[in-house]
Design an enzyme around this catalytic site. Structure first.
Site, PDB file in Angstrom:
ATOM      1  N   SER A 155       0.852  -1.192   0.000  1.00  0.00           N
ATOM      2  CA  SER A 155       0.000   0.000   0.000  1.00  0.00           C
ATOM      3  C   SER A 155       0.886   1.241   0.000  1.00  0.00           C
ATOM      4  O   SER A 155       1.978   1.234   0.596  1.00  0.00           O
ATOM      5  CB  SER A 155      -0.876   0.002   1.258  1.00  0.00           C
ATOM      6  OG  SER A 155      -1.451   1.280   1.441  1.00  0.00           O
ATOM      7  N   TYR A 182      -3.301  -0.397  10.258  1.00  0.00           N
ATOM      8  CA  TYR A 182      -3.153  -1.017   8.936  1.00  0.00           C
ATOM      9  C   TYR A 182      -1.814  -0.618   8.316  1.00  0.00           C
ATOM     10  O   TYR A 182      -1.094  -1.458   7.757  1.00  0.00           O
ATOM     11  CB  TYR A 182      -4.324  -0.556   8.063  1.00  0.00           C
ATOM     12  CG  TYR A 182      -4.256  -0.942   6.612  1.00  0.00           C
ATOM     13  CD1 TYR A 182      -4.600  -2.225   6.198  1.00  0.00           C
ATOM     14  CD2 TYR A 182      -3.904  -0.008   5.632  1.00  0.00           C
ATOM     15  CE1 TYR A 182      -4.566  -2.575   4.851  1.00  0.00           C
ATOM     16  CE2 TYR A 182      -3.870  -0.339   4.285  1.00  0.00           C
ATOM     17  CZ  TYR A 182      -4.206  -1.629   3.898  1.00  0.00           C
ATOM     18  OH  TYR A 182      -4.185  -1.964   2.564  1.00  0.00           O
TER      19      TYR A 182
HETATM   20  N1  LIG Z   1      -8.716  -1.240  -1.561  1.00  0.00           N
HETATM   21  C1  LIG Z   1      -7.696  -0.420  -1.310  1.00  0.00           C
HETATM   22  O1  LIG Z   1      -7.855   0.815  -1.207  1.00  0.00           O
HETATM   23  C2  LIG Z   1      -6.303  -0.969  -1.169  1.00  0.00           C
HETATM   24  C3  LIG Z   1      -5.237  -0.057  -1.246  1.00  0.00           C
HETATM   25  C4  LIG Z   1      -3.939  -0.532  -1.098  1.00  0.00           C
HETATM   26  C5  LIG Z   1      -3.709  -1.870  -0.893  1.00  0.00           C
HETATM   27  N2  LIG Z   1      -4.767  -2.732  -0.817  1.00  0.00           N
HETATM   28  C6  LIG Z   1      -4.463  -4.132  -0.557  1.00  0.00           C
HETATM   29  O2  LIG Z   1      -4.828  -4.888  -1.683  1.00  0.00           O
HETATM   30  C7  LIG Z   1      -5.188  -6.217  -1.265  1.00  0.00           C
HETATM   31  C8  LIG Z   1      -6.549  -6.571  -1.836  1.00  0.00           C
HETATM   32  O3  LIG Z   1      -7.517  -5.647  -1.335  1.00  0.00           O
HETATM   33  P1  LIG Z   1      -8.947  -5.436  -2.022  1.00  0.00           P
HETATM   34  O4  LIG Z   1      -9.147  -3.984  -2.231  1.00  0.00           O
HETATM   35  O5  LIG Z   1      -9.075  -6.376  -3.166  1.00  0.00           O
HETATM   36  O6  LIG Z   1      -9.916  -5.830  -0.829  1.00  0.00           O
HETATM   37  P2  LIG Z   1     -10.747  -7.156  -0.556  1.00  0.00           P
HETATM   38  O7  LIG Z   1     -11.612  -7.469  -1.726  1.00  0.00           O
HETATM   39  O8  LIG Z   1     -11.397  -6.933   0.774  1.00  0.00           O
HETATM   40  O9  LIG Z   1      -9.619  -8.273  -0.435  1.00  0.00           O
HETATM   41  C9  LIG Z   1      -9.011  -8.625   0.782  1.00  0.00           C
HETATM   42  C10 LIG Z   1      -8.766 -10.104   0.769  1.00  0.00           C
HETATM   43  O10 LIG Z   1      -8.187 -10.509   2.024  1.00  0.00           O
HETATM   44  C11 LIG Z   1      -8.878 -11.693   2.423  1.00  0.00           C
HETATM   45  N3  LIG Z   1      -8.793 -11.965   3.854  1.00  0.00           N
HETATM   46  C12 LIG Z   1      -9.066 -11.146   4.890  1.00  0.00           C
HETATM   47  N4  LIG Z   1      -8.915 -11.811   6.048  1.00  0.00           N
HETATM   48  C13 LIG Z   1      -8.544 -13.077   5.725  1.00  0.00           C
HETATM   49  C14 LIG Z   1      -8.239 -14.246   6.477  1.00  0.00           C
HETATM   50  N5  LIG Z   1      -8.271 -14.272   7.818  1.00  0.00           N
HETATM   51  N6  LIG Z   1      -7.902 -15.371   5.804  1.00  0.00           N
HETATM   52  C15 LIG Z   1      -7.873 -15.400   4.448  1.00  0.00           C
HETATM   53  N7  LIG Z   1      -8.156 -14.334   3.682  1.00  0.00           N
HETATM   54  C16 LIG Z   1      -8.483 -13.174   4.324  1.00  0.00           C
HETATM   55  C17 LIG Z   1     -10.309 -11.417   2.025  1.00  0.00           C
HETATM   56  O11 LIG Z   1     -11.065 -12.611   2.127  1.00  0.00           O
HETATM   57  P3  LIG Z   1     -12.635 -12.582   2.573  1.00  0.00           P
HETATM   58  O12 LIG Z   1     -13.384 -12.235   1.337  1.00  0.00           O
HETATM   59  O13 LIG Z   1     -12.878 -13.964   3.064  1.00  0.00           O
HETATM   60  O14 LIG Z   1     -12.765 -11.521   3.644  1.00  0.00           O
HETATM   61  C18 LIG Z   1     -10.076 -10.924   0.597  1.00  0.00           C
HETATM   62  O15 LIG Z   1      -9.843 -12.000  -0.269  1.00  0.00           O
HETATM   63  C19 LIG Z   1      -5.138  -6.206   0.261  1.00  0.00           C
HETATM   64  O16 LIG Z   1      -3.888  -6.707   0.685  1.00  0.00           O
HETATM   65  C20 LIG Z   1      -5.237  -4.746   0.595  1.00  0.00           C
HETATM   66  O17 LIG Z   1      -4.659  -4.454   1.857  1.00  0.00           O
HETATM   67  C21 LIG Z   1      -6.055  -2.311  -0.967  1.00  0.00           C
END
Ligand SMILES: NC(=O)c1ccc[n+]([C@@H]2O[C@H](COP(=O)([O-])OP(=O)(O)OC[C@H]3O[C@@H](n4cnc5c(N)ncnc54)[C@H](OP(=O)(O)O)[C@@H]3O)[C@@H](O)[C@H]2O)c1
Length: 241
Positions: free
Chosen positions: A134, A147
């Site tokens: 991030s 975070y």
């Molecule tokens: N969205 C943003 O603004 C943003 C910005 C920078 C970086 N990121 C990073 O990008 C990545 C993907 O984010 P996204 O935006 O695609 O959000 P997302 O759709 O919420 O994806 C997060 C993932 O983490 C999984 N997860 C959470 N807790 C878990 C656990 N205990 N065991 C296994 N899986 C778990 C979720 O699974 P479940 O569906 O089962 O909860 C989901 O597959 C993350 O690492 C996030 O920190 C996001």
């Protein structure tokens, strides 16, 4: 091409797999907590995918789950680590139990998965690991201290290990998105430079095609955060980030 998505329901992760599939045939393996949602996503996105269960907090199971996925697929060309939890946007006021869960999933859990995936890639002697970090890692701020700290740990681990891979045939690509409009941020007001999962996916695929080790999405954030890093604290803490 064989692709492993760790965090098989992640909107960004699935967008990356879909974008890779646009360039040629992809066989995907999705690892996550909810088999039904992973299966539904692969149908909705028309992916050739199989799914297996994985809990990021069950650290002792990670090596086995990753090793089984590699064995079943006969190896992976690309592994995407997309697990993470944002949690509430508060610093000292954050709920302690929730803060610990955010940190456990986003750092020790994700770090354990990173180590297991890199170990498997090293053993096969080829492949790329994409780590969803991030832009928040550049400088902590009050609103996302928990975070941001967890992601900073993961980013640092990925950067350090990437250097140890020179000449191994394996590479790490660290992706540092800013605010991405996904379900993770659905409750929040998008700040300037907010982007989409598709834009992150496109930048990641371009990064994989080149020699980058770290990319920001959008790219301008590299310079924005380089400047923010040096801003005096009284000004920085007042910014609407
Ligand atoms: N969205 C943003 O603004 C943003 C910005 C920078 C970086 N990121 C990073 O990008 C990545 C993907 O984010 P996204 O935006 O695609 O959000 P997302 O759709 O919420 O994806 C997060 C993932 O983490 C999984 N997860 C959470 N807790 C878990 C656990 N205990 N065991 C296994 N899986 C778990 C979720 O699974 P479940 O569906 O089962 O909860 C989901 O597959 C993350 O690492 C996030 O920190 C996001």
């Amino acid at each position: 091409m064989n692709v492993l998505l760790i965090g098989g329901t992640s909107e960004i992760g699935l967008a990356i797999v879909q974008r890779l599939a646009g360039d040629g045939p992809v066989r995907a393996c999705l690892l996550g907590r909810d088999r039904d949602r992973m299966a539904a996503s692969s149908v909705a996105l028309d992916l050739d995918a199989e799914c297996d269960l994985l809990d990021a907090e069950a650290l002792e199971e990670h090596e086995g789950v990753i090793a089984r996925a590699f064995a079943r697929a006969g190896g992976f060309d690309i592994v995407v680590l997309a697990v993470g939890v944002l949690g509430g946007q508060a610093g000292l006021d954050a709920d302690r139990a929730e803060s610990i869960r955010v940190m456990r999933v986003t750092f020790p859990g994700s770090a354990s998965l990173l180590l297991a995936a890199l170990g498997a890639l090293r053993r096969q002697g080829r492949g790329a690991l994409v780590v969803l970090s991030s832009a928040a890692v550049e400088r902590p701020r009050a609103g996302n201290a928990v975070y941001g700290a967890a992601k900073a740990g993961l980013d640092s681990l990925a950067q350090g290990l990437a250097d140890s891979l020179a000449g191994s045939g394996v590479r790490v690509l660290v992706v540092r998105p800013g605010f991405v409009r996904t379900r993770m941020t659905a409750e929040l007001t998008p700040p300037p430079f907010a982007t989409t999962a598709d834009a992150v996916a496109q930048a990641t695929v371009e990064g994989l095609a080149g020699r980058a080790h770290t990319i920001w999405v959008p790219g301008v954030l590299r310079y924005v955060f380089a400047a923010l890093r040096h801003l005096p604290r009284p000004i920085y803490r007042r910014l609407p980030l």
